[in-house]
Design a protein around this motif. Structure first.
Motif, PDB file in Angstrom:
ATOM      1  N   ILE A  41       0.861  -1.195   0.000  1.00 42.02           N
ATOM      2  CA  ILE A  41       0.000   0.000   0.000  1.00 42.02           C
ATOM      3  C   ILE A  41       0.893   1.239   0.000  1.00 42.02           C
ATOM      4  CG2 ILE A  41      -1.784   1.270   1.271  1.00 42.02           C
ATOM      5  CD1 ILE A  41      -2.465  -1.423   2.667  1.00 42.02           C
ATOM      6  N   MET A  51      -4.208   2.844   8.084  1.00 36.12           N
ATOM      7  CA  MET A  51      -3.674   1.683   7.363  1.00 36.12           C
ATOM      8  C   MET A  51      -2.778   0.837   8.261  1.00 36.12           C
ATOM      9  SD  MET A  51      -4.698   1.847   4.112  1.00 36.12           S
ATOM     10  CE  MET A  51      -6.241   2.773   4.164  1.00 36.12           C
ATOM     11  N   VAL A  69       2.998  -0.494   4.391  1.00 34.37           N
ATOM     12  CA  VAL A  69       2.288   0.774   4.191  1.00 34.37           C
ATOM     13  C   VAL A  69       3.322   1.881   4.009  1.00 34.37           C
ATOM     14  CG1 VAL A  69       0.661   2.429   5.163  1.00 34.37           C
ATOM     15  CG2 VAL A  69       0.372  -0.022   5.633  1.00 34.37           C
ATOM     16  N   ILE A  88      -2.595  -1.407  -3.544  1.00 31.89           N
ATOM     17  CA  ILE A  88      -3.562  -0.351  -3.230  1.00 31.89           C
ATOM     18  C   ILE A  88      -2.831   0.992  -3.243  1.00 31.89           C
ATOM     19  CG2 ILE A  88      -5.082   0.620  -1.459  1.00 31.89           C
ATOM     20  CD1 ILE A  88      -5.631  -2.219  -0.491  1.00 31.89           C
ATOM     21  N   ASN A  90      -3.382   4.911  -2.302  1.00 31.60           N
ATOM     22  CA  ASN A  90      -4.288   5.772  -1.545  1.00 31.60           C
ATOM     23  C   ASN A  90      -4.298   7.199  -2.075  1.00 31.60           C
ATOM     24  OD1 ASN A  90      -5.118   3.792   0.286  1.00 31.60           O
ATOM     25  ND2 ASN A  90      -3.344   4.143   1.603  1.00 31.60           N
ATOM     26  N   MET A 243      -9.135   4.296  -1.136  1.00 34.09           N
ATOM     27  CA  MET A 243      -8.202   3.265  -1.571  1.00 34.09           C
ATOM     28  C   MET A 243      -8.524   2.997  -3.041  1.00 34.09           C
ATOM     29  SD  MET A 243      -8.568   0.677   1.703  1.00 34.09           S
ATOM     30  CE  MET A 243     -10.353   0.853   1.812  1.00 34.09           C
ATOM     31  N   ALA A 253      -6.305  -7.916  -1.231  1.00 36.71           N
ATOM     32  CA  ALA A 253      -6.685  -6.499  -1.297  1.00 36.71           C
ATOM     33  C   ALA A 253      -8.189  -6.344  -1.071  1.00 36.71           C
ATOM     34  CB  ALA A 253      -6.282  -5.900  -2.642  1.00 36.71           C
TER      35      ALA A 253
END
Length: 279
Positions: A41, A51, A69, A88, A90, A243, A253
């Motif tokens: 992510i 997250m 993350v 993902i 953001n 997301m 995911a």
């Protein structure tokens, strides 16, 4: 004997109550049973506390899952997920039609956030008109004395142009007006909070979810940047946190997105100062 029975009863009650949070969360986390692999992510920095907290809970529940993350801002989130470098990406803003078409991205909102104007806690200025805010960020108002403060230079802080936080602030607080080139450019919401907290003459903007006592929120036209005002709509500088995935998300995911959009995810969102998207 009575005392012994009472003691045992109290111990059992304590055990039962202490298990309640585990039971409450297990139904959501059970979606990760049997899954394994790595979920990556990156992107919007406002998202990071939520997250990371979700990632810690999921990895504690299932050690076969690894979640990383990273930040970088909304622009980085779009570019990395679009290029297939993360699962993902953001963003603190809605995707443009061009971004959706170019990369085939799908968006999933999970929280509502406000972007608050903030100064150092020692600064007596706690309210500005919208015209004053626009004048400060355009560079036309350069002294705190011009807006009711001390006779000192205003030190301006902003975000880089790839930032979703900047995009929303500029659109809704500045009516797309200019930001002076002299402004100090900060790379994340967390760094913005630190910068303002260390500079008595600073003014900048950051996610309401990141604001705490180390900075002082400034009202715009009498409305303070609080979670409550963002939720009831009286504070105008608000946005959704998203997301984004390239096409349909994979199993891991998908489970992560469902978790953050579910009841346990809403709890994490609230704990970190945001408003769950469904409220």
């Amino acid at each position: 004997m009575f005392r012994r029975i009472t003691f045992v009863f109290l111990c059992l009650c304590t055990a039962v109550f202490s298990l309640q949070p585990v039971w409450a969360g297990s139904s959501d986390l059970s979606a990760f049973d049997g899954l394994s692999g790595r979920l990556t992510i990156a992107g919007g920095t406002a998202h990071i506390p939520v997250m990371k907290q979700a990632a810690r809970q999921i990895m504690s529940h299932n050690p076969d899952i690894a979640i990383t993350v990273a930040g970088g801002g909304s622009g980085v989130g779009v570019q990395k997920v679009g290029a297939g470098l993360v699962d993902i990406g953001n963003t603190g803003r809605a995707l443009s039609e061009k971004e959706r078409d170019k990369f085939g991205l799908k968006s999933y909102a999970f929280a509502v956030d406000g972007v608050g104007l903030a100064v150092h806690p020692d600064n007596p200025v706690n309210n500005l008109s919208k015209d004053q805010v626009k004048g400060i960020f355009a560079g036309g108002i350069g002294s705190w004395k011009q807006v009711g403060g001390a006779d000192r230079q205003i030190n301006l802080y902003t975000r880089d142009e790839a930032s979703g936080t900047r995009s929303v602030f500029r659109k809704k607080a500045l009516d797309k007006g200019p930001v002076a080139v002299e402004a100090n450019v900060i790379q994340s919401n967390g760094a913005m909070k630190v910068a303002i907290s260390r500079d008595p003459d600073a003014i900048g903007y950051l996610s309401i979810g990141h604001m705490d006592d180390s900075v002082s929120g400034v009202a715009i036209d009498g409305v303070s940047p609080t979670r409550e005002n963002a939720k009831d709509g009286s504070y105008p500088v608000v946005r959704k946190l998203y997301m984004n995935t390239k096409g349909e998300p994979g199993k891991l995911a998908r489970a992560f997105i469902d978790y953050l959009q579910g009841p346990r995810g809403a709890h994490i969102v609230s704990e970190n100062g945001f408003i769950p998207a469904g409220q």
